[in-house]
Design a protein around this motif. Structure first.
Motif, short mmCIF file in Angstrom:
data_model
loop_
_atom_site.label_atom_id
_atom_site.label_comp_id
_atom_site.label_asym_id
_atom_site.label_seq_id
_atom_site.Cartn_x
_atom_site.Cartn_y
_atom_site.Cartn_z
N VAL A 1 0.86 -1.18 0.00
CA VAL A 1 0.00 0.00 0.00
C VAL A 1 0.89 1.23 0.00
O VAL A 1 1.63 1.48 0.95
N ARG A 2 0.85 1.97 -1.08
CA ARG A 2 1.65 3.19 -1.21
C ARG A 2 0.69 4.36 -1.18
O ARG A 2 -0.32 4.37 -1.88
N GLU A 3 1.02 5.33 -0.34
CA GLU A 3 0.10 6.45 -0.15
C GLU A 3 0.86 7.68 0.31
O GLU A 3 2.01 7.58 0.73
N PRO A 4 0.21 8.84 0.25
CA PRO A 4 0.86 10.05 0.78
C PRO A 4 1.11 9.90 2.28
O PRO A 4 0.33 9.25 2.98
N ASP A 5 2.18 10.49 2.75
CA ASP A 5 2.50 10.51 4.18
C ASP A 5 1.31 11.11 4.93
O ASP A 5 0.93 12.24 4.69
N GLY A 6 0.71 10.33 5.82
CA GLY A 6 -0.48 10.74 6.54
C GLY A 6 -0.33 12.01 7.36
O GLY A 6 -1.32 12.67 7.68
N ARG A 7 0.89 12.37 7.71
CA ARG A 7 1.09 13.59 8.50
C ARG A 7 0.77 14.83 7.68
O ARG A 7 0.50 15.88 8.23
N ALA A 8 0.77 14.68 6.34
CA ALA A 8 0.50 15.82 5.47
C ALA A 8 -0.96 15.85 5.01
O ALA A 8 -1.35 16.75 4.29
N ASP A 9 -1.75 14.85 5.43
CA ASP A 9 -3.15 14.78 5.00
C ASP A 9 -3.94 15.98 5.46
O ASP A 9 -3.75 16.48 6.56
N GLN A 10 -4.85 16.39 4.62
CA GLN A 10 -5.75 17.48 4.94
C GLN A 10 -7.19 16.96 5.06
O GLN A 10 -8.14 17.69 4.81
N LEU A 11 -7.35 15.70 5.43
CA LEU A 11 -8.67 15.11 5.55
C LEU A 11 -9.35 15.58 6.83
O LEU A 11 -8.71 15.69 7.88
N THR A 12 -10.64 15.81 6.74
CA THR A 12 -11.41 16.15 7.93
C THR A 12 -11.60 14.89 8.76
O THR A 12 -11.41 13.77 8.27
N GLU A 13 -12.03 15.05 9.99
CA GLU A 13 -12.31 13.91 10.85
C GLU A 13 -13.40 13.04 10.23
O GLU A 13 -13.33 11.81 10.27
N GLU A 14 -14.38 13.67 9.62
CA GLU A 14 -15.46 12.93 8.95
C GLU A 14 -14.93 12.10 7.78
O GLU A 14 -15.31 10.95 7.60
N GLN A 15 -14.03 12.68 6.98
CA GLN A 15 -13.44 11.95 5.86
C GLN A 15 -12.58 10.79 6.36
O GLN A 15 -12.61 9.70 5.78
N GLN A 16 -11.82 11.02 7.43
CA GLN A 16 -10.99 9.96 8.00
C GLN A 16 -11.85 8.82 8.51
O GLN A 16 -11.54 7.64 8.31
N SER A 17 -12.95 9.16 9.17
CA SER A 17 -13.87 8.15 9.69
C SER A 17 -14.49 7.33 8.56
O SER A 17 -14.57 6.10 8.65
N ALA A 18 -14.91 7.99 7.50
CA ALA A 18 -15.49 7.29 6.35
C ALA A 18 -14.44 6.38 5.70
O ALA A 18 -14.76 5.24 5.30
N HIS A 19 -13.21 6.85 5.61
CA HIS A 19 -12.14 6.05 5.02
C HIS A 19 -11.88 4.79 5.85
O HIS A 19 -11.76 3.68 5.31
N ARG A 20 -11.81 4.94 7.18
CA ARG A 20 -11.62 3.78 8.06
C ARG A 20 -12.79 2.79 7.91
O ARG A 20 -12.59 1.58 7.89
N ALA A 21 -14.01 3.32 7.80
CA ALA A 21 -15.18 2.46 7.63
C ALA A 21 -15.09 1.67 6.32
O ALA A 21 -15.46 0.49 6.28
N ASN A 22 -14.58 2.29 5.27
CA ASN A 22 -14.43 1.59 4.00
C ASN A 22 -13.38 0.49 4.08
O ASN A 22 -13.52 -0.57 3.47
#
Length: 114
Positions: free
Chosen positions: A8-29
């Motif tokens: 799994v290759r992805e952007p460094d999570g420390r630089a993410d600009q996701l809202t808490e709601e977006q993060q929650s939806a992503h974890r649910a997926n």
């Protein structure tokens, strides 16, 4: 069945600009993927990776206090799966929600040892 690793290759999570709601939806997926493939026996394991690590490089096996990055991209984790063939492995991988965060996957067949 053949075993595969999905990197799994992805952007460094420390630089993410996701809202808490977006993060929650992503974890649910992600949880939906595990709920679908876990009971089939085709998901064999895996883990997210921390940002703490060391690289060992060069002919002198020099130790560097860092992890491999390309720009802000990191290897964020891995999954071990089994499938009938590469096409079936890719089919499973295409359902992984890493694409929601501009990530991508690499599916590789494991070689037998011994």
């Amino acid at each position: 069945m053949t075993k595969y690793i999905i990197l799994v290759r992805e952007p460094d999570g420390r630089a993410d600009q996701l809202t808490e709601e977006q993060q929650s939806a992503h974890r649910a997926n992600w949880n939906k993927w595990f709920e679908k493939h876990g009971p089939t026996g085709n998901f064999l394991g895996g883990s997210a990776l921390s940002l703490n690590g060391k690289m060992i490089k060069g002919p002198d096996a020099q130790v560097v206090n860092d992890i491999h990055k390309t720009g802000t991209e990191i290897v964020g984790g891995y999954l071990l799966i089994q499938a009938e063939n590469m096409d079936k492995a890719v089919e499973m991988a295409r359902e992984i929600p890493v694409f929601e965060v501009d990530g991508y996957l690499e599916v590789r067949e494991l070689m037998g040892t011994g």
